[in-house]
Write an enzyme that holds these catalytic residues in place. Structure first.
Site, PDB file in Angstrom:
ATOM      1  N   PRO A 178     -12.208  83.852 -28.364  1.00 57.10           N
ATOM      2  CG  PRO A 178     -12.774  85.306 -27.168  1.00 57.10           C
ATOM      3  CD  PRO A 178     -12.096  84.844 -28.562  1.00 57.10           C
ATOM      4  CG  ASN A 179     -16.660  82.378 -24.667  1.00 58.13           C
ATOM      5  OD1 ASN A 179     -16.261  81.927 -23.940  1.00 58.13           O
ATOM      6  ND2 ASN A 179     -16.741  83.855 -25.007  1.00 58.13           N
ATOM      7  CB  ALA A 199     -16.535  88.142 -27.742  1.00 59.52           C
ATOM      8  CD  GLU A 214     -14.973  89.897 -40.115  1.00 54.87           C
ATOM      9  OE1 GLU A 214     -14.358  91.098 -40.107  1.00 54.87           O
ATOM     10  OE2 GLU A 214     -15.467  90.172 -38.764  1.00 54.87           O
ATOM     11  CG  ASN A 229     -15.368  83.027 -35.021  1.00 54.60           C
ATOM     12  OD1 ASN A 229     -15.308  84.690 -35.417  1.00 54.60           O
ATOM     13  ND2 ASN A 229     -16.165  82.260 -35.646  1.00 54.60           N
ATOM     14  CG  HIS A 289     -18.136  86.688 -37.754  1.00 55.69           C
ATOM     15  ND1 HIS A 289     -17.768  86.586 -36.843  1.00 55.69           N
ATOM     16  CD2 HIS A 289     -17.494  87.168 -38.864  1.00 55.69           C
ATOM     17  CE1 HIS A 289     -16.605  88.129 -36.426  1.00 55.69           C
ATOM     18  NE2 HIS A 289     -16.368  88.340 -37.852  1.00 55.69           N
ATOM     19  CE1 TYR A 320     -21.892  81.717 -32.792  1.00 58.84           C
ATOM     20  CE2 TYR A 320     -22.491  81.226 -30.844  1.00 58.84           C
ATOM     21  CZ  TYR A 320     -22.518  81.806 -31.177  1.00 58.84           C
ATOM     22  OH  TYR A 320     -22.235  83.789 -31.546  1.00 58.84           O
ATOM     23  NE  ARG A 351     -20.337  81.303 -27.720  1.00 58.94           N
ATOM     24  CZ  ARG A 351     -19.644  82.259 -28.438  1.00 58.94           C
ATOM     25  NH1 ARG A 351     -19.094  81.748 -29.299  1.00 58.94           N
ATOM     26  NH2 ARG A 351     -19.696  82.897 -28.774  1.00 58.94           N
ATOM     27  NE  ARG A 404     -25.807  86.469 -32.730  1.00 59.19           N
ATOM     28  CZ  ARG A 404     -25.300  85.948 -32.530  1.00 59.19           C
ATOM     29  NH1 ARG A 404     -23.561  85.441 -32.751  1.00 59.19           N
ATOM     30  NH2 ARG A 404     -25.519  85.636 -30.747  1.00 59.19           N
TER      31      ARG A 404
HETATM   32  C1  DQA Z   1     -19.410  84.763 -34.057  1.00 65.95           C
HETATM   33  C2  DQA Z   1     -19.719  86.132 -33.703  1.00 65.95           C
HETATM   34  C3  DQA Z   1     -19.280  87.109 -32.811  1.00 65.95           C
HETATM   35  O1  DQA Z   1     -20.152  88.205 -32.665  1.00 65.95           O
HETATM   36  C4  DQA Z   1     -19.960  86.221 -31.513  1.00 65.95           C
HETATM   37  O2  DQA Z   1     -18.948  87.092 -30.050  1.00 65.95           O
HETATM   38  C5  DQA Z   1     -18.981  84.791 -31.197  1.00 65.95           C
HETATM   39  C6  DQA Z   1     -19.101  83.570 -32.701  1.00 65.95           C
HETATM   40  C7  DQA Z   1     -19.419  84.307 -35.173  1.00 65.95           C
HETATM   41  O3  DQA Z   1     -19.073  83.050 -35.302  1.00 65.95           O
HETATM   42  O4  DQA Z   1     -20.855  84.146 -35.349  1.00 65.95           O
HETATM   43  O5  DQA Z   1     -18.160  84.286 -30.156  1.00 65.95           O
HETATM   44  O6  DQA Z   1     -18.258  85.439 -33.938  1.00 65.95           O
END
Ligand code: DQA
Length: 148
Positions: free
Chosen positions: A11-12, A78, A99, A75, A101, A24, A19, A108
């Site tokens: 998501p997002n 959240a 995995e 990825n 990120h 990011y 964003r 964080r």
């Molecule tokens: C994320 C890190 C997560 O904590 C966050 O909710 C994201 C992006 C990252 O790519 O750094 O949406 O997965």
């Protein structure tokens, strides 16, 4: 031809580019998709790059992947920190799972320090910005090539 490598974005991540660019970066998701496909082509693997804001849709993709992919790069965004359901789905995958990120969640807020997905992951790549996607494609290509 080996089966494709599935890249799942949670998501997002469709909002990449606008964003929180200080976290990011400014690369958009379509740009990142093109970069991953290009790197995959160079490394001899097909990339199937997807994004969803829906936990149910992501779980369905993981179920479909059981028979159809050579590896998964995910990825979970959240959902990393909340989804036992995505972990349970990934636990059915026998192929390698990376995995990924963009940020380093461990630097964080405390609620980002825990990942359910890590329990199913072969490897974890984080904190490299969007370049982590290309590093993940390279790493997956190495694993898949070695296995074939
Ligand atoms: C994320 C890190 C997560 O904590 C966050 O909710 C994201 C992006 C990252 O790519 O750094 O949406 O997965």
């Amino acid at each position: 031809m080996t089966k494709p490598v599935l890249i799942i974005n949670g998501p997002n991540l469709n909002m990449l580019g606008t964003r929180e660019p200080h976290i990011y970066g400014s690369t958009t998701l379509p740009q990142l998709k093109a970069q991953c496909e290009e790197r995959g082509q160079k490394r001899g693997i097909n990339i199937d790059f997807r994004q969803s804001n829906s936990e149910a849709e992501i779980i369905g993709w993981i179920h479909d992947a059981i028979e159809t992919v050579s590896g998964i790069i995910i990825n979970p965004a959240a959902f990393t920190h909340t989804s036992v359901a995505i972990l349970d789905a990934l636990n059915m995958i026998k192929q390698p799972i990376i995995e990924l990120h963009i940020s380093n969640p461990h630097k964080r807020e405390p609620f980002r320090h825990h990942s359910y997905v890590t329990f199913a992951a072969t490897a974890l790549i984080c904190g490299l910005g969007v370049n982590g996607y290309l590093v993940s494609v390279d790493a997956m290509a190495d694993i898949v090539t070695e296995q074939s």
